[in-house]
Design an enzyme around this catalytic site. Structure first.
Site, PDB file in Angstrom:
ATOM      1  N   TRP A  67       0.630  -1.429   0.166  1.00  0.00           N
ATOM      2  CA  TRP A  67      -0.422   0.176   0.205  1.00  0.00           C
ATOM      3  C   TRP A  67       0.890   1.211   0.129  1.00  0.00           C
ATOM      4  O   TRP A  67       0.578   2.274   0.594  1.00  0.00           O
ATOM      5  CB  TRP A  67      -1.275  -0.081   1.168  1.00  0.00           C
ATOM      6  CG  TRP A  67      -1.733  -1.045   1.522  1.00  0.00           C
ATOM      7  CD1 TRP A  67      -1.960  -2.292   1.621  1.00  0.00           C
ATOM      8  CD2 TRP A  67      -3.278  -0.528   0.350  1.00  0.00           C
ATOM      9  NE1 TRP A  67      -2.661  -2.904   1.719  1.00  0.00           N
ATOM     10  CE2 TRP A  67      -3.994  -1.897   0.775  1.00  0.00           C
ATOM     11  CE3 TRP A  67      -3.674   0.171  -0.337  1.00  0.00           C
ATOM     12  CZ2 TRP A  67      -5.507  -2.357   0.173  1.00  0.00           C
ATOM     13  CZ3 TRP A  67      -5.119  -0.434  -0.891  1.00  0.00           C
ATOM     14  CH2 TRP A  67      -5.735  -1.661  -0.832  1.00  0.00           C
ATOM     15  N   SER A  68       2.245   0.777  -0.215  1.00  0.00           N
ATOM     16  CA  SER A  68       2.792   2.296  -0.181  1.00  0.00           C
ATOM     17  C   SER A  68       2.590   3.660  -1.127  1.00  0.00           C
ATOM     18  O   SER A  68       2.426   3.202  -2.049  1.00  0.00           O
ATOM     19  CB  SER A  68       4.359   1.856  -0.847  1.00  0.00           C
ATOM     20  OG  SER A  68       5.506   3.214  -1.119  1.00  0.00           O
ATOM     21  N   ASN A  69       2.883   4.662  -0.871  1.00  0.00           N
ATOM     22  CA  ASN A  69       2.479   5.976  -1.345  1.00  0.00           C
ATOM     23  C   ASN A  69       3.137   6.201  -2.060  1.00  0.00           C
ATOM     24  O   ASN A  69       3.322   6.861  -2.942  1.00  0.00           O
ATOM     25  CB  ASN A  69       2.284   6.724  -0.440  1.00  0.00           C
ATOM     26  CG  ASN A  69       0.555   6.623   0.617  1.00  0.00           C
ATOM     27  OD1 ASN A  69      -0.168   7.081  -0.664  1.00  0.00           O
ATOM     28  ND2 ASN A  69       0.806   7.265   1.513  1.00  0.00           N
TER      29      ASN A  69
END
Length: 295
Positions: A67-69
């Site tokens: 879920w890395s921005n």
């Protein structure tokens, strides 16, 4: 030099708690920089991508969770500025909206188990050691180039603030803010709120980037809500109430914990009255997509 640039606005927030404690609270809205290259992600990537351009690299290789921005920001920035992008994703193969957006922007994904993921430079050299076009970008954009980008936040401030608050994941944003505060000769106190358990180590990480970690820095390491991307019912309730009262969207991994810390410190009278406070909204709102079941 990359041509994309944007100075985010500062807005004052009025809430009963702030009036009760006789403080003025402002927010630097870095979440408004770009829908996907938002907040401190652009700050960290700006000079890193310029360095890659100068070295005539065409492939950005980076690292992050599912879920890395940072992965999404790198994928979008790569498409915008003419780079190919590749990411090592921590953990088992998964499909989710953030990774799908990364792929739509053209990023190639390789899932690696958590043990192998710990050795990021080894992963890079195994896959791209002989590729002169590949450029290594650490997880979260951590690095000296990112420090420069984050320090520019202070240059954009028209007013003086007694206290500046930021969420802290790798320590890069806090290090940059400290560097900016020092360069301008300010007496501002920086408050960093680690979002992962055991965040005291971040003082050392900040020191690796800037030797200012002992100058005007307070680390508030008890607001992690159980660990990285962990939540509590109290945190979710706080985010709902703050968002409904202000119209400013928060997410539970970074900005929610940051604002929760600010409010708790105010309630405990650990921030003096008659002071001006600036809170840095570091964006990353797509992280909400993986946590909507908490609300």
């Amino acid at each position: 030099m990359l041509t994309f640039d944007f100075h985010s606005p500062v807005e004052e927030i009025s809430l009963p708690l702030y009036a009760e404690k006789q403080v003025r609270v402002f927010m630097k809205r870095d979440d408004l920089i770009h829908p996907y290259i938002s907040g401190n992600k652009w700050r960290k990537l700006k000079y890193t991508l310029n360095q890659a351009k100068q070295e005539q690299r065409t492939l950005l290789v980076t690292f992050g969770g599912a879920w890395s921005n940072h992965l999404l920001a790198t994928a979008c920035a790569g498409a915008k500025f003419g780079f190919q992008t590749y990411a090592f994703v921590r953990g088992e193969r998964i499909d989710n909206p953030v990774l799908k957006l990364c792929q739509i922007f053209g990023m190639q994904l390789e899932f690696v188990d958590r043990q192998r993921y710990k050795n990021k430079e080894d992963l890079f050299h195994e896959r791209f050691g002989n590729d002169q076009h590949a450029y290594f970008i650490d997880e979260g954009g951590y690095g000296k180039q990112a420090l420069i980008g984050c320090s520019e936040i202070i240059d954009e401030l028209a007013d003086h603030y007694d206290h500046i608050f930021c969420a802290c994941g790798t320590g890069t944003t806090a290090a940059g803010l400290l560097e900016g505060i020092h360069q301008r000769g300010l007496q501002t106190t920086l408050h960093a709120v680690p979002v992962l358990k055991g965040g005291e180590f971040l003082r050392e990480e900040i020191n690796k980037l800037t030797k200012r970690a002992d100058d005007n820095l307070q680390l508030h390491s008890t607001y992690h809500a159980g660990g990285y991307a962990k939540t509590t019912p109290a945190l979710i309730q706080f985010i709902n109430e703050f968002t409904q009262q202000t119209g400013i969207l928060l997410e539970p991994t970074y900005t929610g914990k940051l604002l929760f810390a600010v409010h708790d410190l105010l309630k405990k009278n650990e921030i003096p009255a008659h002071t001006k406070i600036l809170i840095l909204h570091t964006g990353g709102l797509t992280g909400l997509l993986g946590m909507l079941d908490k609300f």
